[in-house]
Structure formats: structure tokens, C-alpha cells
Design a protein around this motif. Structure first.
Motif, short mmCIF file in Angstrom:
data_model
loop_
_atom_site.label_atom_id
_atom_site.label_comp_id
_atom_site.label_asym_id
_atom_site.label_seq_id
_atom_site.Cartn_x
_atom_site.Cartn_y
_atom_site.Cartn_z
N TRP A 34 25.37 -11.72 -4.20
CA TRP A 34 24.42 -10.79 -3.59
C TRP A 34 24.28 -9.57 -4.48
O TRP A 34 25.26 -8.87 -4.75
N ASP A 35 23.06 -9.33 -4.92
CA ASP A 35 22.74 -8.14 -5.71
C ASP A 35 21.86 -7.22 -4.88
O ASP A 35 20.79 -7.64 -4.40
N LEU A 36 22.30 -5.98 -4.73
CA LEU A 36 21.48 -4.93 -4.13
C LEU A 36 20.95 -4.11 -5.29
O LEU A 36 21.74 -3.54 -6.06
N ILE A 37 19.63 -4.10 -5.45
CA ILE A 37 19.04 -3.61 -6.69
C ILE A 37 18.34 -2.27 -6.52
O ILE A 37 17.64 -2.03 -5.53
N THR A 38 18.53 -1.41 -7.52
CA THR A 38 17.90 -0.11 -7.63
C THR A 38 17.68 0.14 -9.12
O THR A 38 17.79 -0.78 -9.92
N GLY A 39 17.34 1.40 -9.48
CA GLY A 39 17.24 1.71 -10.90
C GLY A 39 15.83 1.67 -11.46
O GLY A 39 15.64 1.67 -12.67
N TYR A 40 14.85 1.62 -10.61
CA TYR A 40 13.44 1.69 -11.01
C TYR A 40 12.84 2.90 -10.31
O TYR A 40 13.51 3.55 -9.51
N ASP A 41 11.59 3.22 -10.56
CA ASP A 41 11.02 4.38 -9.87
C ASP A 41 10.27 3.95 -8.61
O ASP A 41 10.01 2.76 -8.39
N GLN A 42 9.95 4.93 -7.78
CA GLN A 42 9.32 4.67 -6.49
C GLN A 42 7.97 3.97 -6.65
O GLN A 42 7.66 3.03 -5.92
N GLU A 43 7.20 4.40 -7.60
CA GLU A 43 5.88 3.79 -7.82
C GLU A 43 6.03 2.30 -8.14
O GLU A 43 5.27 1.47 -7.65
N PHE A 44 7.03 1.97 -8.97
CA PHE A 44 7.23 0.57 -9.33
C PHE A 44 7.55 -0.27 -8.11
O PHE A 44 6.94 -1.32 -7.89
N ILE A 45 8.52 0.14 -7.28
CA ILE A 45 8.97 -0.72 -6.18
C ILE A 45 7.86 -0.92 -5.15
O ILE A 45 7.72 -2.01 -4.59
N GLU A 46 7.06 0.11 -4.93
CA GLU A 46 5.96 -0.05 -3.98
C GLU A 46 4.94 -1.05 -4.50
O GLU A 46 4.50 -1.94 -3.76
N SER A 47 4.59 -0.95 -5.76
CA SER A 47 3.64 -1.87 -6.37
C SER A 47 4.23 -3.28 -6.45
O SER A 47 3.55 -4.27 -6.15
N PHE A 48 5.49 -3.38 -6.85
CA PHE A 48 6.18 -4.66 -6.97
C PHE A 48 6.21 -5.39 -5.63
O PHE A 48 5.91 -6.59 -5.55
N ALA A 49 6.58 -4.71 -4.55
CA ALA A 49 6.62 -5.33 -3.23
C ALA A 49 5.24 -5.82 -2.82
O ALA A 49 5.09 -6.93 -2.31
N ASN A 50 4.24 -4.98 -3.04
CA ASN A 50 2.86 -5.35 -2.69
C ASN A 50 2.37 -6.56 -3.46
O ASN A 50 1.81 -7.49 -2.87
N ARG A 51 2.54 -6.56 -4.77
CA ARG A 51 1.97 -7.61 -5.61
C ARG A 51 2.79 -8.89 -5.61
O ARG A 51 2.22 -9.99 -5.59
N SER A 52 4.10 -8.79 -5.66
CA SER A 52 4.93 -10.00 -5.77
C SER A 52 5.22 -10.66 -4.43
O SER A 52 5.39 -11.88 -4.37
N PHE A 53 5.30 -9.86 -3.36
CA PHE A 53 5.69 -10.40 -2.06
C PHE A 53 4.64 -10.19 -0.98
O PHE A 53 4.85 -10.55 0.16
N MET A 54 3.51 -9.54 -1.37
CA MET A 54 2.47 -9.18 -0.40
C MET A 54 3.10 -8.43 0.78
O MET A 54 2.79 -8.67 1.94
N ALA A 55 4.03 -7.54 0.44
CA ALA A 55 4.81 -6.80 1.43
C ALA A 55 4.52 -5.31 1.33
O ALA A 55 4.40 -4.78 0.22
N PRO A 56 4.46 -4.63 2.45
CA PRO A 56 4.28 -3.18 2.41
C PRO A 56 5.56 -2.50 1.94
O PRO A 56 6.66 -2.99 2.19
N ALA A 57 5.42 -1.38 1.27
CA ALA A 57 6.56 -0.55 0.87
C ALA A 57 5.99 0.82 0.52
O ALA A 57 5.33 0.96 -0.50
N ALA A 58 6.22 1.79 1.38
CA ALA A 58 5.69 3.12 1.13
C ALA A 58 6.47 4.15 1.93
O ALA A 58 6.94 3.87 3.04
N LYS A 59 6.62 5.32 1.35
CA LYS A 59 7.30 6.41 2.05
C LYS A 59 6.37 6.96 3.13
O LYS A 59 5.17 7.12 2.92
#
Length: 190
Positions: free
Chosen positions: A120-145
Motif C-alpha cells: 500500500w502506497d499513500l502518495i503525495t509530493g505533487y502540487d495541488q493543481e496536478f492532483i486535481e487535474s490528474f483525478a479529473n482526467r485519469s479517473f473522471m473523479a472530482p478533486a477540488a478544495k
């Protein structure tokens, strides 16, 4: 009588030999984009590290005051069920608050749930803009503050990803989780 028994035996053998393994058709086909981060131990993790593995992913953050605790508890339960059945799969939790969720914070958080970090890997180390875009594009998932809050909107799903890095299925992650179906689907990919 011997001829009839012999004939029945031959038919049974031929029928068994001709049976094909039922191919599972998954409803999703979303290619996971490249990412780079670090896990709870500060070890670099990229999409390349997961190639060739079946994995289950989710999105959480450690100071979540709603769904993340039940999701993490369910991920632990899935991990235990996989171990009990001898099924190999990697678990991946992406933090959607990479500023707050540094590796030691993620490790402490998952340790409260008695997570086993061997798969199990719990992953961090990227910026906020990346993770929001990554979740949206790769998983069609919402992610926003949430504006004016320390909380985030994010998916409560668990995502099954095949060895090629393609999301093939998603499941409820916060409430009643279909553990048996997830394990069956993982086995079908192996």
C-alpha cells in the motif's frame, strides 16, 4: 453397459476440455496519466512502478472530517481480505492535499488504521493543481478544495486499474463495499 459408461465418460471429458474461461468485460477504460510522487516512506512512486501490477486506487486526505476515515478503514479491510485469499494487488491512495499530507503525516494516518505498507502506497509530493487535474482526467473523479475551508471535494470510489494502467472498474469506497466482487475482478485480471 460398459460402452454406455465409456461413452458418458468421453462426453464428460470432451465437454470439460471444451469449456472456455469466461472473459470478464469491464465497463470502464480510462488510461491513467503519468504521475510522480513519493509514498509514506518518502520513496519515489510513478506510474512506471505500477506497470504490470493490478491495483486499487482512491483519493483521500488526512484531515478530512467526513468520508476519508471510512474509506481508509475499508481499504484496510480490503487489504486483509486480499491477504486472506492470497490475492496479490497493490493499493494506492492519492492525497488530494499534498501540502498538508507530507509522507510522515500519511504514514501516521494510515498507521492509526493498522495499514500494512507492504502493498500500500499513500502518495503525495505533487502540487495541488496536478492532483486535481490528474483525478479529473485519469479517473473522471472530482478533486477540488472547498473555497473558504480546509476540506476538499473528492470521489469516494475505489478504482480497479489493470496491469497496463487502465481504470477498468469502480466501486463504492465509503459505505457498503463489495469486497467479494472486487476480489473476483482482481482475480480475473491476473
Amino acid at each position: 453397459m460398459k460402452k454406455i459408461l465409456w461413452l458418458l465418460l468421453c462426453v464428460a471429458v470432451l465437454t470439460a476440455c471444451s469449456e472456455k474461461k469466461e472473459e470478464v468485460v469491464f465497463p470502464l477504460e480510462m488510461k491513467v496519466e503519468k504521475f510522480a510522487g513519493v509514498n509514506q516512506d518518502g520513496v519515489p512512486i510513478t506510474l512506471s512502478n505500477l506497470k504490470g501490477k493490478v491495483w486499487v486506487a482512491d483519493f483521500v486526505f488526512t484531515h478530512c472530517d467526513t468520508v476519508c476515515s471510512p474509506m481508509t478503514a475499508n481499504m484496510v479491510q480490503l487489504q486483509e481480505r486480499l491477504a486472506d485469499e492470497g490475492v496479490k494487488a497493490q493499493l494506492v491512495s492519492f492525497s488530494i492535499d499534498p501540502v498538508q499530507d507530507q509522507p510522515d503525516v500519511l504514514k501516521d494516518y494510515a498507521s492509526m488504521f493498522q495499514a500494512d505498507f507492504s502493498n500500500w502506497d499513500l502518495i503525495t509530493g505533487y502540487d495541488q493543481e496536478f492532483i486535481e487535474s490528474f483525478a479529473n482526467r485519469s479517473f473522471m473523479a472530482p478533486a477540488a478544495k472547498l473555497e473558504g475551508s480546509n476540506q476538499y471535494v473528492h470521489s469516494t470510489s475505489f478504482y480497479l486499474v489493470n496491469q497496463e494502467g487502465v481504470v477498468v472498474q469502480k466501486y463504492e469506497g465509503a459505505a457498503e463495499q463489495p469486497f467479494d466482487q472486487i476480489i473476483k475482478d482482481i482475480k480475473s485480471l491476473q
